[in-house]
Design a protein around this motif. Sequence first.
Motif, mmCIF file in Angstrom:
data_model
loop_
_atom_site.group_PDB
_atom_site.id
_atom_site.type_symbol
_atom_site.label_atom_id
_atom_site.label_comp_id
_atom_site.label_asym_id
_atom_site.label_seq_id
_atom_site.Cartn_x
_atom_site.Cartn_y
_atom_site.Cartn_z
ATOM 1 N N GLU A 81 -17.469 -6.170 13.435
ATOM 2 C CA GLU A 81 -16.742 -5.092 12.750
ATOM 3 C C GLU A 81 -15.580 -5.644 11.919
ATOM 4 O O GLU A 81 -15.086 -4.986 11.023
ATOM 5 C CB GLU A 81 -16.205 -4.077 13.773
ATOM 6 C CG GLU A 81 -17.289 -3.285 14.472
ATOM 7 C CD GLU A 81 -17.878 -2.192 13.598
ATOM 8 O OE1 GLU A 81 -17.414 -2.011 12.462
ATOM 9 O OE2 GLU A 81 -18.822 -1.516 14.049
ATOM 10 N N PHE A 106 -18.981 3.143 22.274
ATOM 11 C CA PHE A 106 -18.828 2.752 20.872
ATOM 12 C C PHE A 106 -20.034 1.996 20.310
ATOM 13 O O PHE A 106 -19.900 1.267 19.351
ATOM 14 C CB PHE A 106 -17.548 1.921 20.700
ATOM 15 C CG PHE A 106 -16.307 2.767 20.681
ATOM 16 C CD1 PHE A 106 -16.152 3.748 19.697
ATOM 17 C CD2 PHE A 106 -15.321 2.614 21.632
ATOM 18 C CE1 PHE A 106 -15.023 4.541 19.684
ATOM 19 C CE2 PHE A 106 -14.188 3.411 21.615
ATOM 20 C CZ PHE A 106 -14.028 4.375 20.644
ATOM 21 N N ASP A 107 -21.189 2.172 20.929
ATOM 22 C CA ASP A 107 -22.389 1.565 20.352
ATOM 23 C C ASP A 107 -22.660 2.217 19.012
ATOM 24 O O ASP A 107 -22.627 3.436 18.880
ATOM 25 C CB ASP A 107 -23.612 1.800 21.272
ATOM 26 C CG ASP A 107 -23.517 0.939 22.524
ATOM 27 O OD1 ASP A 107 -22.506 0.219 22.644
ATOM 28 O OD2 ASP A 107 -24.431 1.003 23.363
ATOM 29 N N THR A 108 -22.870 1.391 17.992
ATOM 30 C CA THR A 108 -23.093 1.956 16.663
ATOM 31 C C THR A 108 -24.470 1.573 16.156
ATOM 32 O O THR A 108 -24.858 0.404 16.208
ATOM 33 C CB THR A 108 -22.033 1.438 15.677
ATOM 34 O OG1 THR A 108 -20.770 1.536 16.304
ATOM 35 C CG2 THR A 108 -22.037 2.255 14.403
ATOM 36 N N ASP A 109 -25.200 2.585 15.690
ATOM 37 C CA ASP A 109 -26.537 2.337 15.151
ATOM 38 C C ASP A 109 -26.431 2.178 13.646
ATOM 39 O O ASP A 109 -26.103 3.115 12.934
ATOM 40 C CB ASP A 109 -27.446 3.521 15.504
ATOM 41 C CG ASP A 109 -28.868 3.264 15.061
ATOM 42 O OD1 ASP A 109 -29.107 2.212 14.427
ATOM 43 O OD2 ASP A 109 -29.735 4.122 15.355
ATOM 44 N N TYR A 110 -26.617 0.925 13.166
ATOM 45 C CA TYR A 110 -26.525 0.686 11.731
ATOM 46 C C TYR A 110 -27.891 0.736 11.059
ATOM 47 O O TYR A 110 -28.036 0.250 9.953
ATOM 48 C CB TYR A 110 -25.857 -0.669 11.460
ATOM 49 C CG TYR A 110 -24.356 -0.595 11.564
ATOM 50 C CD1 TYR A 110 -23.603 -0.126 10.491
ATOM 51 C CD2 TYR A 110 -23.701 -0.971 12.725
ATOM 52 C CE1 TYR A 110 -22.224 -0.050 10.590
ATOM 53 C CE2 TYR A 110 -22.334 -0.899 12.832
ATOM 54 C CZ TYR A 110 -21.590 -0.433 11.751
ATOM 55 O OH TYR A 110 -20.246 -0.350 11.841
ATOM 56 N N VAL A 112 -28.550 -2.427 16.091
ATOM 57 C CA VAL A 112 -27.633 -1.635 16.890
ATOM 58 C C VAL A 112 -26.560 -2.556 17.474
ATOM 59 O O VAL A 112 -26.876 -3.579 18.063
ATOM 60 C CB VAL A 112 -28.386 -0.916 18.029
ATOM 61 C CG1 VAL A 112 -27.409 -0.143 18.903
ATOM 62 C CG2 VAL A 112 -29.435 0.013 17.469
ATOM 63 N N ASP A 165 -24.306 -3.401 20.133
ATOM 64 C CA ASP A 165 -24.103 -2.985 21.521
ATOM 65 C C ASP A 165 -23.622 -4.100 22.444
ATOM 66 O O ASP A 165 -23.600 -3.947 23.648
ATOM 67 C CB ASP A 165 -25.383 -2.341 22.079
ATOM 68 C CG ASP A 165 -26.578 -3.266 21.962
ATOM 69 O OD1 ASP A 165 -26.380 -4.400 21.459
ATOM 70 O OD2 ASP A 165 -27.680 -2.870 22.361
ATOM 71 N N PHE A 180 -11.303 -2.317 16.770
ATOM 72 C CA PHE A 180 -12.592 -1.913 17.329
ATOM 73 C C PHE A 180 -13.096 -2.815 18.456
ATOM 74 O O PHE A 180 -13.436 -2.313 19.532
ATOM 75 C CB PHE A 180 -13.655 -1.806 16.225
ATOM 76 C CG PHE A 180 -14.964 -1.281 16.710
ATOM 77 C CD1 PHE A 180 -15.203 0.089 16.789
ATOM 78 C CD2 PHE A 180 -15.963 -2.143 17.145
ATOM 79 C CE1 PHE A 180 -16.395 0.581 17.254
ATOM 80 C CE2 PHE A 180 -17.167 -1.656 17.631
ATOM 81 C CZ PHE A 180 -17.391 -0.288 17.684
ATOM 82 N N TYR A 217 -11.056 -0.751 12.265
ATOM 83 C CA TYR A 217 -11.982 -1.872 12.403
ATOM 84 C C TYR A 217 -11.291 -3.066 13.054
ATOM 85 O O TYR A 217 -11.919 -3.867 13.733
ATOM 86 C CB TYR A 217 -12.574 -2.262 11.044
ATOM 87 C CG TYR A 217 -13.534 -1.208 10.530
ATOM 88 C CD1 TYR A 217 -14.654 -0.847 11.288
ATOM 89 C CD2 TYR A 217 -13.321 -0.570 9.319
ATOM 90 C CE1 TYR A 217 -15.512 0.141 10.844
ATOM 91 C CE2 TYR A 217 -14.177 0.408 8.870
ATOM 92 C CZ TYR A 217 -15.288 0.765 9.643
ATOM 93 O OH TYR A 217 -16.120 1.734 9.214
ATOM 94 N N PHE A 266 -13.937 -1.597 22.178
ATOM 95 C CA PHE A 266 -15.276 -1.784 22.717
ATOM 96 C C PHE A 266 -15.199 -2.421 24.111
ATOM 97 O O PHE A 266 -15.909 -2.050 25.029
ATOM 98 C CB PHE A 266 -16.088 -2.689 21.782
ATOM 99 C CG PHE A 266 -17.556 -2.717 22.088
ATOM 100 C CD1 PHE A 266 -18.411 -1.791 21.500
ATOM 101 C CD2 PHE A 266 -18.081 -3.648 22.985
ATOM 102 C CE1 PHE A 266 -19.759 -1.809 21.789
ATOM 103 C CE2 PHE A 266 -19.432 -3.662 23.278
ATOM 104 C CZ PHE A 266 -20.285 -2.742 22.682
#
Lengths: 437, 215
Positions: free
Chosen positions: A177, A159-163, A167, A169, A147, A144, A151
């Motif tokens: 993070e 490294f797009d993260t869907d929480y 999202v 992005d 990160f 983290y 990115f």
Amino acid sequence: MSTTVDLTRPVKGEGFRGGLRRRLALTGWSVVYICLAVPAVVLLCALTAGLGVAVVGVGLLVLLVFVPLTAQLTNVHRRVSGRILGQRIESPYVRGHGGPRAALARWAGDPARWRDFAWTYVSVCIGWAMAWLGLGLALAVVWYAIFPFLFAITPDGTFDTDYGLFVLDTQAEAFLEWVLMLVAFGLWWGLEPLVVRWRALLDRVLLSPSRGALERRVAEVSQSRAETIDHSAAELRRIERDLHDGAQARLVALGMNLGLAEELIDKDPEAAGRLLAEARTVTTSALGDLRSVVRGIHPPVLADRGLAGAVQALALDMPLPVAVTIVLPGRPPAPVESAAYFATSELLANIGKHSGARRASIDVSHDGHVLKVVVEDDGAGGASPERGSGLAGVARRLSAFDGTMDLVSPAGGPTVVTLEIPCALSSPKTSPSSGTA
Amino acid sequence: MRVVIAEDLALLRDGLTRLLQAYDFEVVAAVDDAVTLGDALRTHRPDIAVVDVRMPPTFTDEGLRAAISAREERPGMPVLVLSQYVEQLYARELLGSGDGAVGYLLKDRVADVSTFVEAVRTVAAGGTVLDPEVVSALIARAPTDSPVSRLTDREREVLGLMAQGRSNAAIAAALFVTEKAISKHSSNIFMKLDLHPDDDSANRRVMAVIAYLQS
């Protein structure tokens, strides 16, 4: 090894830096555990296969190789986990010596060896998982932390993260993070000591001596104590007898001679002179008797020069050339020194009497924990503790100090006897010496 | 002849002093530990030092070490070491500390007064005297394939007495034979041991024999 600090317990007033250093060390040990799982897997497979085909005989050969290797690995674990827990984890194996057949029989009857086997299973699954958890907690923090930078340098979308709720992005969001980094750090800070402690405790539970082993050990110690007491009582009786029949009797005779000479000195000076001359011979033999008694109790050269000098002196008195190599960075405790000396002396006497050897060698060393004496000769071999009381006596003498005697003496020679006595050395000073006597 | 005596037991120290004085030695100092021994040897520079192996402060081989270091300071200084027991190791160290003028005897030998006094004189004159026990151990341990094994029993006996520092005459007297017989034996011994008897002094012979036995 000075292992008095339990790494998994906070030290009073260690502060943030101390705590951090401790947790980093624990993470490091997790890596060690992970690496050690590799040989454990190999041993697990080999042992399982070996036991499986033990009936065929080939399995026995496999076991002969891999059971000692397992002990090596578990000993490493005993040291590592012992170090982490700040306590010594004792080796629980049943000791003994003999050929491969005897070893297999001994292992089969030794719960510690079976526990080693069980340990390989536990270690490669639960133990391995726990070790990864220990490392993973730290890796999460690192992940983290870096990160946002990852990115930045990776192509869009990698490294797009869907929480779910949102999202992540954009680069700005990527820095969110770091919140997780703080959470991960908190988890690592709180859980790392626990996880590693449990991993170490797992080793301790499986690898330290069981109750049965402890009971057996107590029985062994009581037995060797009883033998030692018997032995010293017998020694005292022997010394008393030697003094009584030897020196004491001669001194009485001396007194009589002198008394008689005193009477005769006027009447028959010649006879008095003879008596006096006789008295002088008696003192010489009385002194000889006393000297041999003293040698039997504690050889003067051992008192003067320690084990190194005394062993050299022994070698010089041998009728064959004896190469002596001694590397002792200090002196062992006096009782150990004396036991090692008398054992070596007995072995050399055996070589002189029975072996027909033309040359021999003595090698004395200390590896920090164990005093080791190796006596080798090129004689006829075939020596065995069952055949003479001497070798059995040596083993008994050493057992009082938890020492062992290992004898390899095939018919036709050469004979190699290895004595090992666990002990610490005092006054670190170097006294290496070697030479051929 | 000026003597320094080092012996920690007062009884033995006085005994030695009395004995040596009775034979016209001048006892210039009688000390009871290794440190004062060193001082006494430096101040008095005696003709011989008679030293006990075991002395304070450590009660181990203090005397022997003091004797050896004194000989390093003043090479060839005659030293006669007395000991409650004899050890080949110590004999070798003494012999290795220079060319002769050393003696190493059991304390018991003092009782044989005339032989003891003779030994003191031999060492003071630069000779070497070893205790019969050391000598017999040296000869007994000669390996079976060594030239010593080629000697006859009589020759061994002569060699042993030679190593004790005795002259031909003394050996002849001890074995109840003529001096001529002894010189014949000794030339046989030298021949069998490949030693060249250039010099007939007792010291050279002993050193040659011991050096040979040590090899």
